[in-house]
Design an enzyme around this catalytic site. Sequence first.
Site, PDB file in Angstrom:
ATOM      1  N   SER A 327      50.094  17.828  69.017  1.00 42.53           N
ATOM      2  CA  SER A 327      50.731  19.130  68.903  1.00 42.53           C
ATOM      3  C   SER A 327      51.692  19.195  67.714  1.00 42.53           C
ATOM      4  O   SER A 327      51.265  19.172  66.573  1.00 42.53           O
ATOM      5  CB  SER A 327      51.437  19.441  70.228  1.00 42.53           C
ATOM      6  OG  SER A 327      51.747  20.792  70.344  1.00 42.53           O
ATOM      7  N   ASP A 338      47.920  16.797  53.944  1.00 41.12           N
ATOM      8  CA  ASP A 338      47.312  17.785  53.048  1.00 41.12           C
ATOM      9  C   ASP A 338      48.050  17.889  51.720  1.00 41.12           C
ATOM     10  O   ASP A 338      47.441  18.131  50.676  1.00 41.12           O
ATOM     11  CB  ASP A 338      47.271  19.155  53.730  1.00 41.12           C
ATOM     12  CG  ASP A 338      46.139  19.259  54.748  1.00 41.12           C
ATOM     13  OD1 ASP A 338      45.409  18.266  54.923  1.00 41.12           O
ATOM     14  OD2 ASP A 338      45.993  20.330  55.369  1.00 41.12           O
ATOM     15  N   LYS A 352      45.518  18.599  69.606  1.00 41.70           N
ATOM     16  CA  LYS A 352      45.938  19.811  70.315  1.00 41.70           C
ATOM     17  C   LYS A 352      46.478  20.807  69.297  1.00 41.70           C
ATOM     18  O   LYS A 352      47.603  20.693  68.829  1.00 41.70           O
ATOM     19  CB  LYS A 352      47.006  19.513  71.365  1.00 41.70           C
ATOM     20  CG  LYS A 352      47.457  20.772  72.110  1.00 41.70           C
ATOM     21  CD  LYS A 352      48.537  20.472  73.117  1.00 41.70           C
ATOM     22  CE  LYS A 352      48.980  21.760  73.794  1.00 41.70           C
ATOM     23  NZ  LYS A 352      49.703  22.664  72.874  1.00 41.70           N
TER      24      LYS A 352
END
Length: 441
Positions: A327, A338, A352
């Site tokens: 999460s 990224d 999640k």
Amino acid sequence: MKLAAVIGLLLGIAGPNLNPEAQHRFAEESRRSAWDSGIETVHASPNDEVSVGPLEAYQEALAVLRREYAGTVINDKQITKLTYAAIQGALSALNDPFTGFLDPDDWLSMQQTTQGSFEGIGAVLEPFGRDVRVVRPIPGSPAFKAGLKPGDIIFSVGTHDPDTGKLIKTTPTLGTDINTVVKLIKGPRGTKVTVTVLRNGVSNPIRFVIVRQNIEPPVVSYWMEDQDRKIGRIVLNEFNERADSQFERAWNDLKRQGLKALIFDLRFNPGGLFDVAVRIGSRFIEQGPLVIVQEKNGQRHTLYASSRVPKIGDIPLVVLINESSASASEIVAGAIKDHKRGILVGQHTFGKGLVQTIFPLADGSALRLTTSKYFTPSGHDINNKYDEEHRPLFGTGGIKPDIEVEQSPDWVDQQFEDKEHDTQLKKALEVLRTQMTARAR
């Protein structure tokens, strides 16, 4: 996110801003309206053409039940219990393990947990299909000392007499929602609870008798992992209301000690509050997108790294992750990956990618609803796919580490002091030392 035993949910808060008098009036008017509507419809003949919607049918059923039922007396307390059960049943039909109903006690318990302390055994739990499993016992807690381990499925919970300590009732918990399991496990400090679990690789259930204590889980732990090379380490256990300020305190103290590289340890971190994840994630990302949120209508919008928080700067960084990093942990780890801001070391994360919002209701209860999903800045869908039993298919979502390292079977789960067997930590140190040597040339 993280319930009383902290649940790994990514949470926001919404709802009516009613004062106590208005809440009481709203509840009374709603109850009176329900009874009036029900009593009016019970007089209709079966042959009458009456268009009855499901809410009217429910109100009518309550009215008939209260008037005609020959069993338990259906008083206001029973009506409340039945109504709460009906709401929970309706939400369970959505087959979303992260959506649910919180009665007033559950909602109060969740608020206490996100603030950082509660009474119980000190285990972080999460929904796992239709069951409930242990994400991790909090180090030093009664659950940790008793021997609960990550991945244990809660099989049953035994209730003890608070005065004599005698076991008086055992409640099976397979197929039970997490709110109910948490309520069974929690209780006043000094009292006993029996927790029986199913453990992978063990044929029979394992039974633990645990004495509850006041739990104040450490949100952030930190130290200089390599004093000579000035490699610091910050362990973040959950994204609760105290996490950002404690992270900042740890960071500033390590800087005063001459920090030159950082290991950010998100292993066993089940998540928590969405806005806290955004603040902490913004510390690592100088500028640019941090997370993409998709609303229920499919519309996406991008949240950017905040310029209002102090930045970590361009020091060598490794983020440790594993299958219990979920999460909010995945928001931060995904953004770092990224943006190529650091190296992710460890194992594939939980997967999640859903955001839950809490909607407080007028009587002190609340709805916890999945309201959106999120993607990493590159558009990667974090959320796992699920099987027919609503168990996550690991690897179909989550964040893949840049360097995959299986943990040694000899490592004592979550004993971060066990550095001899922590193969993931060893790899993190190796990566940072190599980077620091290259920079020094």
